[in-house]
Design a protein around this motif. Structure first.
Motif, PDB file in Angstrom:
ATOM      1  N   THR A  73      42.362  29.537  31.940  1.00  0.00           N
ATOM      2  CA  THR A  73      41.587  29.394  33.155  1.00  0.00           C
ATOM      3  C   THR A  73      42.527  29.335  34.331  1.00  0.00           C
ATOM      4  OG1 THR A  73      39.918  28.148  31.956  1.00  0.00           O
ATOM      5  CG2 THR A  73      39.875  28.000  34.349  1.00  0.00           C
ATOM      6  N   ALA A  74      42.246  30.097  35.352  1.00  0.00           N
ATOM      7  CA  ALA A  74      43.090  30.110  36.534  1.00  0.00           C
ATOM      8  C   ALA A  74      42.931  28.809  37.295  1.00  0.00           C
ATOM      9  CB  ALA A  74      42.722  31.304  37.422  1.00  0.00           C
ATOM     10  N   THR A  75      43.896  28.540  38.191  1.00  0.00           N
ATOM     11  CA  THR A  75      43.862  27.289  38.933  1.00  0.00           C
ATOM     12  C   THR A  75      42.675  27.216  39.879  1.00  0.00           C
ATOM     13  OG1 THR A  75      45.359  28.274  40.568  1.00  0.00           O
ATOM     14  CG2 THR A  75      46.353  26.995  38.784  1.00  0.00           C
ATOM     15  N   ASP A  76      42.118  28.374  40.286  1.00  0.00           N
ATOM     16  CA  ASP A  76      40.965  28.346  41.184  1.00  0.00           C
ATOM     17  C   ASP A  76      39.648  28.265  40.439  1.00  0.00           C
ATOM     18  OD1 ASP A  76      40.874  30.802  40.055  1.00  0.00           O
ATOM     19  OD2 ASP A  76      40.915  31.955  41.919  1.00  0.00           O
ATOM     20  N   GLY A  77      39.693  28.123  39.100  1.00  0.00           N
ATOM     21  CA  GLY A  77      38.478  27.947  38.320  1.00  0.00           C
ATOM     22  C   GLY A  77      37.857  29.237  37.839  1.00  0.00           C
ATOM     23  N   ASP A  99      31.318  41.787  28.643  1.00  0.00           N
ATOM     24  CA  ASP A  99      30.586  40.534  28.768  1.00  0.00           C
ATOM     25  C   ASP A  99      30.081  40.280  30.183  1.00  0.00           C
ATOM     26  OD1 ASP A  99      33.168  40.330  29.656  1.00  0.00           O
ATOM     27  OD2 ASP A  99      33.470  38.268  28.969  1.00  0.00           O
ATOM     28  N   GLU A 100      30.307  41.229  31.104  1.00  0.00           N
ATOM     29  CA  GLU A 100      29.815  41.098  32.479  1.00  0.00           C
ATOM     30  C   GLU A 100      28.495  41.835  32.639  1.00  0.00           C
ATOM     31  OE1 GLU A 100      31.040  39.246  34.867  1.00  0.00           O
ATOM     32  OE2 GLU A 100      32.725  38.581  33.638  1.00  0.00           O
ATOM     33  N   GLU A 136      32.560  44.201  43.420  1.00  0.00           N
ATOM     34  CA  GLU A 136      33.742  45.023  43.678  1.00  0.00           C
ATOM     35  C   GLU A 136      34.668  44.906  42.487  1.00  0.00           C
ATOM     36  OE1 GLU A 136      37.624  45.254  46.698  1.00  0.00           O
ATOM     37  OE2 GLU A 136      35.924  43.945  47.169  1.00  0.00           O
ATOM     38  N   LEU A 137      35.148  46.038  41.985  1.00  0.00           N
ATOM     39  CA  LEU A 137      36.087  46.046  40.875  1.00  0.00           C
ATOM     40  C   LEU A 137      37.446  46.513  41.372  1.00  0.00           C
ATOM     41  CD1 LEU A 137      36.492  45.698  37.767  1.00  0.00           C
ATOM     42  CD2 LEU A 137      36.122  48.169  37.581  1.00  0.00           C
ATOM     43  N   ARG A 138      38.463  45.722  41.065  1.00  0.00           N
ATOM     44  CA  ARG A 138      39.821  46.072  41.443  1.00  0.00           C
ATOM     45  C   ARG A 138      40.689  46.246  40.200  1.00  0.00           C
ATOM     46  NH1 ARG A 138      40.876  41.482  46.171  1.00  0.00           N
ATOM     47  NH2 ARG A 138      39.307  42.268  47.669  1.00  0.00           N
ATOM     48  N   LEU A 139      41.503  47.293  40.211  1.00  0.00           N
ATOM     49  CA  LEU A 139      42.555  47.478  39.210  1.00  0.00           C
ATOM     50  C   LEU A 139      43.856  47.077  39.893  1.00  0.00           C
ATOM     51  CD1 LEU A 139      41.485  51.009  37.865  1.00  0.00           C
ATOM     52  CD2 LEU A 139      40.715  48.760  37.084  1.00  0.00           C
ATOM     53  N   THR A 140      44.498  46.017  39.392  1.00  0.00           N
ATOM     54  CA  THR A 140      45.620  45.446  40.135  1.00  0.00           C
ATOM     55  C   THR A 140      46.987  45.709  39.507  1.00  0.00           C
ATOM     56  OG1 THR A 140      45.394  43.313  38.996  1.00  0.00           O
ATOM     57  CG2 THR A 140      44.131  43.619  41.026  1.00  0.00           C
ATOM     58  N   GLY A 141      47.043  46.221  38.290  1.00  0.00           N
ATOM     59  CA  GLY A 141      48.336  46.489  37.667  1.00  0.00           C
ATOM     60  C   GLY A 141      48.205  46.794  36.193  1.00  0.00           C
ATOM     61  N   VAL A 142      49.299  47.191  35.583  1.00  0.00           N
ATOM     62  CA  VAL A 142      49.324  47.456  34.147  1.00  0.00           C
ATOM     63  C   VAL A 142      50.527  46.754  33.530  1.00  0.00           C
ATOM     64  CG1 VAL A 142      48.105  49.663  34.218  1.00  0.00           C
ATOM     65  CG2 VAL A 142      50.598  49.615  34.486  1.00  0.00           C
ATOM     66  N   THR A 143      50.376  46.423  32.261  1.00  0.00           N
ATOM     67  CA  THR A 143      51.473  45.853  31.473  1.00  0.00           C
ATOM     68  C   THR A 143      51.981  46.916  30.518  1.00  0.00           C
ATOM     69  OG1 THR A 143      50.505  43.638  31.594  1.00  0.00           O
ATOM     70  CG2 THR A 143      52.157  44.021  29.884  1.00  0.00           C
ATOM     71  N   LEU A 144      53.300  47.063  30.432  1.00  0.00           N
ATOM     72  CA  LEU A 144      53.900  48.086  29.582  1.00  0.00           C
ATOM     73  C   LEU A 144      54.223  47.534  28.203  1.00  0.00           C
ATOM     74  CD1 LEU A 144      56.336  49.705  32.177  1.00  0.00           C
ATOM     75  CD2 LEU A 144      53.951  50.297  31.689  1.00  0.00           C
ATOM     76  N   ASP A 191      33.561  37.047  46.391  1.00  0.00           N
ATOM     77  CA  ASP A 191      34.289  35.965  45.719  1.00  0.00           C
ATOM     78  C   ASP A 191      34.743  36.412  44.339  1.00  0.00           C
ATOM     79  OD1 ASP A 191      33.859  34.195  47.849  1.00  0.00           O
ATOM     80  OD2 ASP A 191      31.888  33.636  47.057  1.00  0.00           O
ATOM     81  N   GLU A 192      35.984  36.092  43.984  1.00  0.00           N
ATOM     82  CA  GLU A 192      36.520  36.470  42.678  1.00  0.00           C
ATOM     83  C   GLU A 192      35.802  35.698  41.575  1.00  0.00           C
ATOM     84  OE1 GLU A 192      40.687  35.818  40.356  1.00  0.00           O
ATOM     85  OE2 GLU A 192      40.819  36.709  42.349  1.00  0.00           O
ATOM     86  N   SER A 193      35.231  36.425  40.617  1.00  0.00           N
ATOM     87  CA  SER A 193      34.530  35.775  39.511  1.00  0.00           C
ATOM     88  C   SER A 193      35.238  35.955  38.186  1.00  0.00           C
ATOM     89  CB  SER A 193      33.094  36.319  39.384  1.00  0.00           C
ATOM     90  OG  SER A 193      33.116  37.702  39.058  1.00  0.00           O
ATOM     91  N   THR A 194      35.954  37.066  38.033  1.00  0.00           N
ATOM     92  CA  THR A 194      36.655  37.327  36.773  1.00  0.00           C
ATOM     93  C   THR A 194      37.989  37.986  37.055  1.00  0.00           C
ATOM     94  OG1 THR A 194      34.578  37.613  35.542  1.00  0.00           O
ATOM     95  CG2 THR A 194      36.566  38.525  34.550  1.00  0.00           C
ATOM     96  N   SER A 195      39.041  37.483  36.422  1.00  0.00           N
ATOM     97  CA  SER A 195      40.368  38.090  36.476  1.00  0.00           C
ATOM     98  C   SER A 195      40.866  38.192  35.049  1.00  0.00           C
ATOM     99  CB  SER A 195      41.321  37.233  37.319  1.00  0.00           C
ATOM    100  OG  SER A 195      42.613  37.800  37.331  1.00  0.00           O
TER     101      SER A 195
END
Length: 207
Positions: A73-77, A99-100, A136-144, A191-195
């Protein structure tokens, strides 16, 4: 010869000699038992070690990363989760966040480039907003594959209730690297709901 003389000639083994023979027999029996147990242990220990080693290899093969962190869980809940390999991985035709209530379908997931030193990973996601709020859906990065991260933000922009949109993310890949997860953020009414870090199926390479 008198009867008493006859009796004295009938000599029996002294009690101490019988006890010594019995003690020696018990010692021989204990020694045989000890040798037998040593032989059993000498055979059993290598077998047990081999079984444990083989079992560990099977576990690592079938359940890689079983001790890793799978969420938090992120610090902002807001809800967060890290990528987990296996059935959760997404590819073309899969829903990014099943699940969204919104529907986010992967339309393109591929590596483009003619050489390993100049390739780009492209991910396009179509979004249907089936909720009563703007999303709004954002793609913020990828993990290699080696654990490195590439950051670059792409967004659908605000999609009104009942509307649709899409977002395309593109990341230049280092030589011989492949993406294994994409970082996504879903906002509702700003408001951010899922990260979440969503695991990816191995993308095809298009020359």
């Amino acid at each position: 010869m008198t009867p008493d003389d006859s009796d004295t000639d009938d000599v029996t083994a002294p009690p101490d000699s019988a006890a010594a023979d019995s003690s020696r027999s018990d010692e021989d029996l204990d020694r045989r038992r000890l040798i037998r147990w040593i032989a059993v242990l000498a055979f059993a220990v290598p077998v047990i070690v081999e079984l444990l080693t083989f079992g560990g290899l099977i576990e690592n093969t079938l359940f890689p990363g079983g001790d890793g962190d799978t969420g938090g869980t992120a610090t902002d809940g807001t809800e967060t989760a890290t990528a987990t390999p296996g059935e959760d991985a997404v590819g073309v035709g899969d829903e990014l966040l099943p699940d969204e209530p919104t529907v986010e379908t992967v339309e393109v997931s591929e590596v483009r480039g003619e050489s390993a030193s100049s390739r780009t990973y492209v991910l396009r996601v179509a979004v249907e907003n089936t909720t009563e709020n703007s999303v709004e859906l954002r793609l913020t990065g990828v993990t290699l594959r080696d654990g490195a991260s590439l950051e670059s933000v792409s967004t659908t922009g605000a999609i009104p209730a009942g509307g649709a949109g899409e977002v395309t993310g593109a990341w230049g890949l280092p030589t011989d690297s492949m993406p294994v997860a994409v970082d996504v953020v879903l906002l509702r009414d700003g408001d951010e709901s899922t990260s979440r870090s969503v695991p990816l199926k191995r993308p095809p390479i298009r020359g």
